[in-house]
Design a protein around this motif. Structure first.
Motif, mmCIF file in Angstrom:
data_model
loop_
_atom_site.group_PDB
_atom_site.id
_atom_site.type_symbol
_atom_site.label_atom_id
_atom_site.label_comp_id
_atom_site.label_asym_id
_atom_site.label_seq_id
_atom_site.Cartn_x
_atom_site.Cartn_y
_atom_site.Cartn_z
ATOM 1 N N TYR A 14 0.793 -1.217 0.000
ATOM 2 C CA TYR A 14 0.000 0.000 0.000
ATOM 3 C C TYR A 14 0.836 1.281 0.000
ATOM 4 O O TYR A 14 0.401 2.295 -0.520
ATOM 5 N N HIS A 51 -6.639 -4.242 6.858
ATOM 6 C CA HIS A 51 -6.009 -5.556 6.992
ATOM 7 C C HIS A 51 -6.083 -6.093 8.409
ATOM 8 O O HIS A 51 -5.980 -7.296 8.617
ATOM 9 N N ALA A 122 -13.209 -5.967 0.576
ATOM 10 C CA ALA A 122 -12.437 -6.280 -0.630
ATOM 11 C C ALA A 122 -12.379 -5.080 -1.572
ATOM 12 O O ALA A 122 -11.326 -4.770 -2.142
ATOM 13 N N THR A 123 -13.510 -4.396 -1.735
ATOM 14 C CA THR A 123 -13.536 -3.221 -2.617
ATOM 15 C C THR A 123 -12.641 -2.118 -2.085
ATOM 16 O O THR A 123 -11.891 -1.479 -2.835
ATOM 17 N N GLN A 125 -10.016 -2.443 -0.150
ATOM 18 C CA GLN A 125 -8.620 -2.840 -0.299
ATOM 19 C C GLN A 125 -8.137 -2.592 -1.721
ATOM 20 O O GLN A 125 -7.008 -2.139 -1.931
ATOM 21 N N ARG A 126 -8.988 -2.877 -2.718
ATOM 22 C CA ARG A 126 -8.618 -2.611 -4.104
ATOM 23 C C ARG A 126 -8.415 -1.110 -4.331
ATOM 24 O O ARG A 126 -7.466 -0.692 -4.984
ATOM 25 N N LEU A 127 -9.311 -0.306 -3.789
ATOM 26 C CA LEU A 127 -9.189 1.138 -3.942
ATOM 27 C C LEU A 127 -7.901 1.658 -3.302
ATOM 28 O O LEU A 127 -7.224 2.515 -3.848
ATOM 29 N N SER A 129 -5.134 0.093 -2.924
ATOM 30 C CA SER A 129 -3.960 -0.344 -3.678
ATOM 31 C C SER A 129 -3.892 0.305 -5.053
ATOM 32 O O SER A 129 -2.970 0.044 -5.822
ATOM 33 N N ASP A 131 -6.210 -0.067 -7.417
ATOM 34 C CA ASP A 131 -6.924 -0.889 -8.398
ATOM 35 C C ASP A 131 -8.428 -0.693 -8.205
ATOM 36 O O ASP A 131 -9.130 -1.556 -7.690
ATOM 37 N N GLY A 132 -8.911 0.461 -8.596
ATOM 38 C CA GLY A 132 -10.318 0.777 -8.436
ATOM 39 C C GLY A 132 -10.609 2.122 -9.062
ATOM 40 O O GLY A 132 -9.698 2.853 -9.456
ATOM 41 N N ASN A 133 -11.889 2.486 -9.134
ATOM 42 C CA ASN A 133 -12.264 3.742 -9.767
ATOM 43 C C ASN A 133 -13.359 4.426 -8.959
ATOM 44 O O ASN A 133 -13.794 3.926 -7.915
ATOM 45 N N ASP A 136 -16.503 2.432 -8.117
ATOM 46 C CA ASP A 136 -16.231 1.483 -7.035
ATOM 47 C C ASP A 136 -16.287 2.188 -5.682
ATOM 48 O O ASP A 136 -16.831 1.660 -4.706
#
Length: 268
Positions: A14, A51, A122-123, A125-127, A129, A131-133, A136
């Motif tokens: 991160y 986490h 999960a959403t 965590q993606r944001l 990192s 990896d999201g928009n 999301d």
């Protein structure tokens, strides 16, 4: 709390990027936790460990409590410790519809501890990192608040759109409902009722969030605190700092550290 080895791996995943998603009525922060000594803020807050679990307490004379996440109503004193886990912090305008819904769901006047099954982890965590928009982020906020697909700002009445356009062009002015209503071609009573219902916050709160947004944009673009304050319609840097701290509980100084580490997403 997680072992140091897994947390070191997490930090590598991160760090050191912070993600800010800013709407006209809320802010979502994702990234490494910042200093969170005893404080209070006018915005309501949902805080989640991405986490690991968080620790929170209402004051230094109270025991620490551990939870996956917690909700803090507006102006409630608190302190939290995220350890080494990155966090998601959602701030809601205290006079907005979403804050009203959140206080009804979680309870007003007290800190509410939340469990994992209530969280779109999960959403988020993606944001965090990268990896999201924005869609999301919007959906994650709706799930956090226990709401369906947002109807705010969709198919907005043209009269309200005229009001928003006019407001954005006059943020440096002393704004009153009468002037906004005149620009939109509606009565003050019609505007007061429909603006908050469809935009999500009253006019004066919308103006405040727009000014904070402009200040953040200017700061991330390289402006000094004074220049960012003037660009956003604040009288001086002290006025901006006071408003920022009152709203979010921290000074805007973190925007002036490593600007390259902040990824801002401005959402209409």
């Amino acid at each position: 709390m997680a072992g140091s080895r897994s947390l070191n791996k997490l930090a590598a995943m991160y760090s050191p990027t912070f993600h800010l998603f800013l709407w006209p009525h809320r802010l979502l922060f994702l990234g490494p936790a910042f200093d969170a000594q005893p404080h209070r803020h006018h915005a309501a807050q949902l805080a989640l460990g991405l986490h690991d679990r968080l620790r929170v307490r209402g004051g230094q004379d109270q025991p620490w409590q551990e939870a996956a996440a917690f909700y803090v109503p507006p102006d409630v004193p608190h302190e939290f410790d995220a350890g080494d886990t990155p966090c998601a912090l959602l701030y809601l305008d205290p006079e907005g519809r979403e804050c009203e819904d959140a206080c009804h769901r979680f309870g007003g006047g007290r800190i509410r501890l939340l469990d994992n099954h209530e969280l779109p982890l999960a959403t988020l965590q993606r944001l965090a990192s990268g990896d999201g928009n924005s869609p999301d982020a919007e959906q994650a906020c709706r799930e956090l608040l226990g709401q369906g697909v947002s109807t705010l700002r969709r198919n907005l009445d043209p009269r309200l759109q005229r009001a928003l356009t006019w407001l954005d062009e006059h943020l440096d002015d002393e704004l009153g409902n009468r002037a906004v209503a005149h620009a939109a071609g509606v009565s003050e009573s019609w505007l007061s009722h429909h603006f908050g219902d469809r935009v999500g916050v009253p006019i004066r709160r919308y103006v405040l969030w727009r000014r904070l947004r402009l200040a953040i944009e200017a700061a991330l673009g390289g402006a000094s605190l004074t220049d960012a304050a003037h660009a956003a319609g604040f009288s001086d840097s002290a006025h901006l700092t006071r408003t920022f701290r009152d709203t979010f509980g921290v000074a805007p100084s973190f925007l002036f550290g490593d600007r390259q580490a902040i990824r801002a997403h401005f959402i209409s």
